[in-house]
Motif scaffolding. Structure first.
Motif: not given
Ligand SMILES: C[S@@+](CC[C@H](N)C(=O)[O-])C[C@H]1O[C@@H](n2cnc3c(N)ncnc32)[C@H](O)[C@@H]1O
Ligand code: SF4
Length: 376
Positions: A186-215
């Motif tokens: 889509l040729s955006p001039p800018h791309l923000s590429w965040y690694q998902l973090t699990i934050e306390p006080n969110t739904s994912f914080g109370s029921r954490p999903p299975v995330l890819p491991d460190d490797d």
């Protein structure tokens, strides 16, 4: 001698259609309609109260973030930006960004935003996988995200950004790279590429999903980084990639320890005064209290002993060379005051230096907390 850094303006819009389970931004699921007029009136009254701090300095960038600013009508956006321009000198070259959720994008509204003065749009895509978008609680599918990006491209704005996240629940390397390929197409001039973090006080914080491991996360980051670099994007901050000349000027000003007024629910500000004081402000977080006219929640001065840490905490996020002069200009402290810490950082291999600049090394990035602790 302390110098005043560039001044930016942040404006917060606190509502979303629904709350995403990973998000801890100050955003509230909308009940009923957005109070367009009322909220814009409050934003401008909040700005009025901050004007003495701005002292007629020129605003070099504006960022309207959220929440979901694209819930605001284009008329409300026009009123808001007219009101800002009536109160503050805004540079004619100012970068003026707004965030948009693809689920709320309408073509005629986008050109209305542009007429109001918006020249950069940041679209929250997150992923192009229909399954992942459902898992992330998003209100849009991949096609709406593509449509929003094409619309932004067709308006001839100065720039637009796509937000993508990686390291999503059960995400494979191929899926993460496929998201990047679709974004790059889509040729955006800018791309923000965040690694998902699990934050306390969110739904994912109370029921954490299975995330890819460190490797797996490392493979996603290193191969994704290669893909972006090969497509002409340069990484300039942990999660920010841009084509040359398209770095986000507003975020750069934060990371270079610049000044900013913050208006709207929960907005943060930082202002340097001619007499050497640096003040931080936080506005009332909840729309209810804020819209009763109680704008300022907290303010505190940044004491001299806290300035080196605050300066470097921001500055070390950037990969660019850092002029040594900026440290004394923007903290008002002499370079001698951090001589010992800088020597330790150089000896540990966290930093490299020339006569005029410092730069964080690969090791410094890897051990960022240890590096920053030196300045605590
Ligand atoms: C304030 S949101 C604004 C965009 C808009 N509200 C939307 O979601 O479409 C800014 C961006 O932060 C990122 N983000 C939010 N929560 C995150 C988290 N827990 N981990 C990583 N990135 C996150 C998302 O990419 C999001 O688009
Ligand atoms: S739409 Fe954006 S701001 Fe709103 S809850 Fe989702 S990620 Fe957060």
């Amino acid at each position: 001698m302390l110098k005043l850094p560039p001044l930016s303006l942040y404006i917060h819009i606190p509502w979303c259609v629904q709350k995403c389970p990973y998000c801890d931004f100050n955003s509230h699921a909308l009940k009923g309609d957005v109070p367009h007029q009322e909220y814009v009136d409050h934003l401008l009254a909040d700005l009025n109260a901050d004007l003495p701090m701005a002292n007629e300095r020129e605003v070099t960038t504006i960022f309207i973030g959220g929440g979901t600013p694209s819930l605001l009508s284009s008329q409300a956006m026009q009123q808001l930006l007219d009101g800002v321009r009536d109160r503050l000198p805004v540079s004619p070259q100012a970068e003026i960004t707004m965030e948009a959720n693809p689920g709320t994008v309408e073509a005629n509204r986008f050109s209305g935003y542009q007429q109001a003065g918006i020249n950069r749009i940041s679209i929250g895509v997150q992923s192009f996988s229909p399954d992942k978008l459902v898992r992330l609680g998003r209100i849009h599918g991949p096609d709406e995200a593509k449509r929003a990006a094409r619309l932004a491209a067709s308006l001839g704005l100065r720039s637009f950004n796509l937000d993508l996240m990686h390291g999503l629940p059960n995400q494979s390397l191929d899926e993460a790279l496929d998201d990047l390929r679709q974004a790059i197409a889509l040729s955006p001039p800018h791309l923000s590429w965040y690694q998902l973090t699990i934050e306390p006080n969110t739904s994912f914080g109370s029921r954490p999903p299975v995330l890819p491991d460190d490797d797996a996360l490392w493979d996603i980051f290193s191969q994704g980084h290669q893909l972006l670099t090969a497509a002409g994007y340069q990484q300039y901050e942990t999660s920010a990639y841009a084509k040359p000349g398209y770095q986000c000027q507003h975020n750069l000003n934060y990371w270079r320890f610049g000044d900013y007024l913050g208006i709207g629910c929960g907005a943060h500000g930082k202002i340097t005064f001619e007499d050497g004081r640096i003040l931080r402000t936080v506005k009332t977080k909840h729309p209810r209290g804020y819209m009763q006219g109680r704008y300022l929640d907290k303010q505190n001065q940044v004491e001299n002993e806290d300035r080196p840490f605050e300066f470097f905490m921001n500055r070390f996020r950037l990969l660019e060379m850092m002029p040594k002069q900026d440290f004394s200009d923007f903290t008002g402290l002499s370079e001698v005051s951090i001589h010992t810490q800088i020597e330790q950082a150089l000896a540990a291999g966290y930093l490299s230096e020339t006569a005029t600049h410092w730069q964080i090394t690969q090791k410094g990035k890897l051990f960022l907390n240890s590096l920053l602790e030196l300045f605590l």
